[in-house]
Design a protein around this motif. Structure first.
Motif, PDB file in Angstrom:
ATOM      1  N   UNK A   1       0.828  -1.209   0.000  1.00 46.12           N
ATOM      2  CA  UNK A   1       0.000   0.000   0.000  1.00 46.12           C
ATOM      3  C   UNK A   1       0.866   1.263   0.000  1.00 46.12           C
ATOM      4  N   UNK A   2       1.893   1.274   0.827  1.00 43.58           N
ATOM      5  CA  UNK A   2       2.732   2.471   0.922  1.00 43.58           C
ATOM      6  C   UNK A   2       3.541   2.717  -0.350  1.00 43.58           C
ATOM      7  N   UNK A   3       3.856   1.653  -1.094  1.00 41.03           N
ATOM      8  CA  UNK A   3       4.682   1.804  -2.302  1.00 41.03           C
ATOM      9  C   UNK A   3       3.860   1.561  -3.576  1.00 41.03           C
ATOM     10  N   UNK A   4       2.555   1.824  -3.516  1.00 39.94           N
ATOM     11  CA  UNK A   4       1.686   1.489  -4.640  1.00 39.94           C
ATOM     12  C   UNK A   4       2.004   2.276  -5.901  1.00 39.94           C
ATOM     13  N   UNK A   5       2.655   3.413  -5.772  1.00 39.17           N
ATOM     14  CA  UNK A   5       2.970   4.219  -6.955  1.00 39.17           C
ATOM     15  C   UNK A   5       4.318   3.864  -7.579  1.00 39.17           C
TER      16      UNK A   5
END
Length: 410
Positions: free
Chosen positions: A375-379
């Motif tokens: 979630x934190x690195x979704x981009x």
């Protein structure tokens, strides 16, 4: 009855025998009173210093190996998170009152890891019992000194012989590890072009000479705008596991090209695995990606569920088609498969248990940790996301199990 208040710092100082606390980098954090008394070093001479700067090897003894053996034991405890008990070792200490004069000592050390709240090794407990007098066995009547010297010589000779055997075994294991890693590298090449689709693959061997080469990944180009991805985990380690891994990976890759779905591919692999020694209980997960209709069709043979990271940052696990590992059932049976849609920009992540499983915690804790990282690195693009997952989820000192990882932007 009111619970007694315990001063654990005072308890530590009063512990019988020599006990020290060190960081994973082997720097002294604290020592108990017996450690100070027996070594003849003040606490201020120890705290904050690297252990082998304080207690270097005897430069006048070319056969001395105590420092190397002690260091390796401590680092094993740090790397594996498990207690490491050493055989009796000779490790001479320089007399603090007479620089250049070394006193002969025999020790029985144990190194135990202390895990922090993040389940990583935060401290090493180094407990040492001095057995010098026991080995020398002095006293006890006429002629006892000469008998003790003979016994001491025999014990030391046997200890050195054992150390030499252990060193030869270590070298043999290191050679096997090199061969296994070379085989692993040859069998797990980087993926070829996926058209306009992005993918990243990673393999991280476990720490230790033999803990390597049970895991694999594979990517297969299918007709149309379709692709298949798989990961697997062979039970066992070392060169034998690498050979089994290579056979199963090749078999699944071939089955994927002719099967009408991931379940049929795993069924074929299960039949083949019965003829391969060491393939029992292998786990595998495979997914067929269809970019034309934006669907994932998947099946798992006892393996952890693939993760689907949606563009909004939510994560779902593909767990609706899970069956026992390969060869676990006495008779052949059809395997389940399931299909789920995906949005453009979603990310599919397949992985082996080394990425999330830890001996001291429930599997749901590891899955939650993976979910949070995704979630934190979704981009992030697949390459950066793969690096971030390994950096955050694997212990910084290395893991006791190897890890395979595939990340595909859908």
């Amino acid at each position: 009855m009111r619970k007694p208040q315990i001063d654990y710092a005072a308890v530590f100082r009063a512990l019988p025998g020599m006990v020290a606390l060190l960081t994973p980098e082997l720097v002294y954090v604290d020592v108990n009173d017996d450690f100070v008394r027996i070594t003849g070093r003040a606490r201020e001479q120890l705290l904050g210093r690297y252990i082998f700067d304080v207690f270097p090897e005897n430069p006048h003894d070319p056969a001395a190996a105590g420092m190397r053996e002690t260091r390796e034991s401590m680092l094993r405890a740090v790397a594996t998170g498990e207690r490491d008990t050493m055989a009796v070792v000779r490790y001479d200490i320089e007399d603090p009152q007479r620089p250049g004069h070394w006193r002969q000592h025999f020790w029985s050390p144990v190194n135990a890891p202390v895990l922090g709240t993040d389940e990583k090794v935060a401290l090493v407990v180094h407990r040492v019992e001095e057995v010098t007098e026991l080995i020398r066995a002095r006293g006890g009547g006429p002629g006892s000194d000469s008998r003790a010297r003979v016994l001491e010589a025999e014990l030391y000779t046997r200890a050195r012989e054992l150390q030499e055997v252990n060193e030869r075994l270590r070298q043999a294991h290191a050679r096997e590890r090199e061969v296994a890693l070379a085989l692993q590298e040859a069998l797990l090449p980087a993926p070829g072009p996926l058209g306009h689709h992005q993918a990243a693959v990673r393999y991280r061997p476990a720490v230790g000479a033999l803990n390597v080469c049970g895991d694999w990944y594979d990517l297969v180009d299918l007709p149309g705008d379709r692709f298949a991805v798989a990961v697997g985990d062979v039970v066992g380690h070392g060169l034998a596991a690498a050979c089994v891994m290579g056979q199963l990976r090749s078999a699944l890759s071939a089955a994927t090209r002719v099967a009408d779905g991931p379940a049929r591919a795993l069924e074929a692999l299960g039949l083949y695995a019965r003829s391969v020694e060491g393939a029992e209980s292998t786990t595998a997960a495979t997914a067929f990606i269809d970019w034309d209709d934006h669907t994932l069709t998947y099946s798992c043979a006892g393996h952890l569920p693939p993760a689907l990271l949606h563009p909004d940052g939510t994560v779902s696990f593909l767990d609706r088609a899970t069956d026992p590992p390969l060869g676990a059932s006495p008779e052949h049976a059809t395997r389940p498969e399931a299909t789920t849609p995906f949005e453009e920009g979603a990310t599919l992540v397949l992985y082996t248990d080394g990425l999330i499983e830890r001996r001291t915690e429930d599997i749901d804790t590891g899955l939650a940790r993976l979910t949070d990282a995704l979630t934190r690195h979704r981009h992030a693009d697949p390459e950066d996301l793969a690096d971030a997952l390994l950096a955050e989820l694997l212990p910084p000192i290395g893991n006791a199990d190897d890890t395979a990882l595939v990340v595909i932007r859908l």
